[in-house]
Design a protein around this motif. Structure first.
Motif, short mmCIF file in Angstrom:
data_model
loop_
_atom_site.label_atom_id
_atom_site.label_comp_id
_atom_site.label_asym_id
_atom_site.label_seq_id
_atom_site.Cartn_x
_atom_site.Cartn_y
_atom_site.Cartn_z
N UNK A 1 -6.47 -20.16 23.71
CA UNK A 1 -5.27 -18.80 23.78
C UNK A 1 -6.04 -18.03 24.54
N UNK A 2 -7.43 -17.64 24.51
CA UNK A 2 -7.76 -16.84 25.51
C UNK A 2 -7.72 -17.33 27.05
N UNK A 3 -7.83 -18.39 27.22
CA UNK A 3 -7.84 -19.07 28.79
C UNK A 3 -6.53 -18.85 29.30
N UNK A 4 -5.30 -19.20 28.22
CA UNK A 4 -4.10 -19.16 28.49
C UNK A 4 -3.73 -17.72 29.19
N UNK B 1 -0.64 -12.38 40.90
CA UNK B 1 -0.66 -12.77 41.98
C UNK B 1 0.95 -13.22 42.48
N UNK B 2 1.59 -12.44 43.46
CA UNK B 2 3.13 -12.82 43.91
C UNK B 2 3.13 -14.30 44.38
N UNK B 3 4.35 -14.76 43.65
CA UNK B 3 4.70 -15.97 44.08
C UNK B 3 4.22 -17.02 43.03
N UNK B 4 3.13 -16.97 42.58
CA UNK B 4 2.36 -18.25 41.78
C UNK B 4 2.93 -18.03 40.53
N UNK B 5 4.14 -18.50 39.99
CA UNK B 5 4.45 -18.21 38.70
C UNK B 5 4.17 -19.28 37.64
N UNK B 6 4.41 -18.95 36.37
CA UNK B 6 4.12 -19.77 35.37
C UNK B 6 4.52 -21.12 35.44
N UNK B 7 5.80 -21.57 36.14
CA UNK B 7 6.19 -22.84 36.37
C UNK B 7 5.34 -23.75 37.12
N UNK B 8 4.89 -23.02 38.37
CA UNK B 8 3.96 -23.81 39.07
C UNK B 8 2.62 -23.95 38.53
N UNK C 1 1.57 -22.00 26.40
CA UNK C 1 2.19 -20.82 25.95
C UNK C 1 1.80 -19.51 26.31
N UNK C 2 0.42 -19.37 26.20
CA UNK C 2 -0.32 -18.27 26.59
C UNK C 2 -0.17 -18.05 28.18
N UNK C 3 -0.08 -19.02 28.85
CA UNK C 3 0.11 -18.84 30.43
C UNK C 3 1.47 -18.13 30.51
N UNK C 4 2.43 -18.82 29.75
CA UNK C 4 3.92 -18.25 30.17
C UNK C 4 4.12 -16.74 29.88
N UNK C 5 3.64 -16.30 28.13
CA UNK C 5 4.15 -14.93 28.11
C UNK C 5 2.94 -13.98 28.85
N UNK C 6 1.85 -14.44 29.18
CA UNK C 6 0.76 -13.71 29.92
C UNK C 6 1.36 -13.36 31.33
N UNK C 7 1.88 -14.20 31.99
CA UNK C 7 2.35 -14.04 33.04
C UNK C 7 3.67 -12.81 33.12
N UNK C 8 4.03 -12.68 31.88
CA UNK C 8 5.05 -11.41 31.80
C UNK C 8 4.26 -10.04 31.94
N UNK C 9 3.22 -10.01 31.28
CA UNK C 9 2.33 -8.98 31.47
C UNK C 9 1.97 -8.63 32.86
N UNK C 10 1.51 -9.95 33.37
CA UNK C 10 0.71 -9.39 34.58
C UNK C 10 1.74 -9.13 35.90
N UNK C 11 2.89 -9.61 35.60
CA UNK C 11 3.96 -9.62 36.85
C UNK C 11 4.37 -8.35 36.96
N UNK C 12 4.33 -7.44 35.86
CA UNK C 12 4.63 -5.93 36.26
C UNK C 12 3.70 -5.11 36.81
#
Length: 500
Positions: free
Chosen positions: A23-26, A36-43, A65-76
């Motif tokens: 969970x922490x790794x994700x 990082x701009x451009x490198x999203x959770x899908x890739x 799952x952690x990667x997905x919702x963690x990306x929402x935090x970092x993207x801002x």
């Protein structure tokens, strides 16, 4: 009592050392790829999917799952600091978050984004736990006609996103819709508007368009205006919100959470549409609407809450129906299939430890993310003190790496540069990019659902008004059009968004 016993099973599963570690790794990976701009959770999830073969099923899904919702935090983070959305759902956050950073309130903007994300994530996870089964029935009521009507409503609401001319906003949406047509026709398989360029047969990539319109265009504007750059580098006065800031962010966070929780359930909705919708709604109801586009804290709180709530509730149709509502959830289906787990209603009964363990891990993950992100605010704000002549080459490099990593082709980098020039010209013409991006995202989905609805109704156009839910959405869209057309409303809007 069933809910409490199920959650007890979930936390018992999630609180093992192995699952906590993954969970922490994700969460860490998600935050990094969001920044990082451009490198999203899908890739990222697509690249890590083979690595989950060796992991236990629960640990693998918790990490993804952690990667997905963690990306929402970092993207801002990059959206607020340098006007480059790390995620498509952070496009709206950049509108006011970046202006707050220019006004020396970067710390406040980042804190607001973090708190909104944390609250929305926790509430949406509670919604997922308590209402997964009944809420999934809502998705059954949405056919192609309803989805088309919902997207029409979304595009009309997007006009409010533009703080300038209504005509320009409509023109940008139409241009976005046209750009969305580039590629291969889904039904016939013929190439459209590709002009014999092989790389365009798959359509224009969202990352290339967004990175050009926001990232490259912003760099050109900053290099052109030295005085503006000095204003941007003004001393950051405070890192924490004041009492007045807290009062202003509470209602937008609540409204964004509610809207995001609903839109996340609907296939095709997701975090990006939720953030656009929350910003549009907040601009209508807020008494500070004149500040939108100039650094309104509501413009950060609402979309950040909405996109995180939607990220969590998008698991509802996946876990209860086996229907992936977006591309990331489609990859999650792939991860479940790898481990011989059939997504759908039977997951709750056949593998309750996995179902409730995944839900419990989201609460733990949200707590990890807020602990990770809040202490980092000071570090991120330090980016603003770096001289721009040193900062912009690094921004360009990260943008190019992010764009290249999606399809591993240099063509996307040239495409981004082209859209950067277009974005720069649009900025000079005072045409805003967010409506274009929303039209670009929704265009292909609108077309697909429009044609599917007509196929199912054998070419009967009345299907859009004879189905009650579809008709209700179209009536709401017409009411919005009527309101915008009323001279008194139009005059009030123009006065509210007049440039200083």
């Amino acid at each position: 009592m069933d809910l409490l016993s199920n959650l007890s099973l979930g936390f018992e599963t999630a609180f093992t050392l192995q699952n906590l570690a993954y969970c922490f790794i994700g969460c860490v990976l998600g935050t990094l790829i969001g920044v990082l701009p451009g490198l999203g959770p899908i890739a990222t999830i697509a690249m890590l999917l083979p690595a989950t073969y060796a992991l236990p099923p629960i640990a693998a899904l918790i990490m993804l799952a952690g990667i997905y919702y963690g990306a929402q935090y970092g993207g801002s983070t990059t959206a607020i600091l340098i006007n480059i959305p790390g995620e498509s759902s952070s496009v709206v956050t950049a509108i006011d978050g970046y202006q707050m950073a220019r006004n020396g309130r970067a710390g406040v903007a980042l804190f607001t984004a973090g708190m909104g994300s944390f609250f929305a994530g926790c509430v949406a996870t509670l919604v997922l736990a308590a209402f997964a089964a009944p809420l999934s029935e809502l998705a059954f009521k949405f056919g192609p006609a309803e989805y088309f009507s919902l997207m029409v409503l979304g595009l009309i609401g997007a006009v409010v996103l533009a703080s300038g001319s209504l005509i320009k906003a409509i023109a940008m949406i139409v241009l976005g819709l046209l750009l969305g047509l580039v590629g291969t026709d889904v039904n016939s398989g013929t190439s459209r508007y590709a002009f014999d360029v092989p790389q365009l047969t798959d359509g224009l990539g969202f990352v290339a368009v967004a990175m050009g319109m926001f990232g490259f265009a912003e760099i050109m504007l900053n290099l052109e205006q030295k005085e503006a750059r000095e204003t941007f580098l003004k001393k950051v006065t405070n890192l924490w919100p004041s009492k007045a800031d807290f009062k202003r962010m509470i209602a937008p966070i609540l409204r964004g959470t509610l809207l995001g929780s609903i839109l996340g359930i609907l296939p095709g909705g997701g975090a990006a549409l939720a953030s656009f919708g929350a910003y549009s709604l907040e601009k209508k109801v807020s008494k500070y609407s004149a500040e939108f586009g100039k650094g309104a804290i509501e413009g950060v709180a609402a979309p950040e809450s909405a996109n995180n709530a939607a990220a969590q509730t998008s698991f509802i149709p996946l876990l209860t129906l086996g229907i992936p509502p977006n591309a990331v959830m489609a990859l999650m289906v792939g991860a479940m299939t790898i481990h011989n787990i059939q997504p759908g209603p039977q997951v709750m009964t056949s593998n309750p430890a996995l179902f409730w363990g995944l839900i419990a891990s989201m609460w733990i993950g949200n707590l990890m993310l807020i602990i990770l992100n809040l202490p980092m605010i000071g570090v991120w704000v330090k980016l603003l003190t770096i001289p721009y002549r040193h900062l912009y080459p690094a921004i360009l490099v990260f943008c190019c790496i992010g764009v290249y990593s999606v399809n591993n082709t240099t063509f996307d980098i040239y495409l981004t540069a082209g859209f950067g020039i277009i974005g720069y010209l649009f900025n000079k013409l005072q045409c805003e990019a967010p409506p274009l991006l929303l039209g670009f995202v929704l265009g292909p989905m609108m077309e697909e659902n429009f044609r599917r609805a007509l196929l199912l109704s054998r070419g009967d156009f009345t299907v859009f008004v004879t189905r009650p839910l579809s008709a209700g959405l179209l009536i709401t869209a017409l009411i919005l059009v009527a309101l915008v057309s009323v001279p008194a409303f139009k005059k009030t809007r123009e006065e509210a968004f007049v440039e200083d």
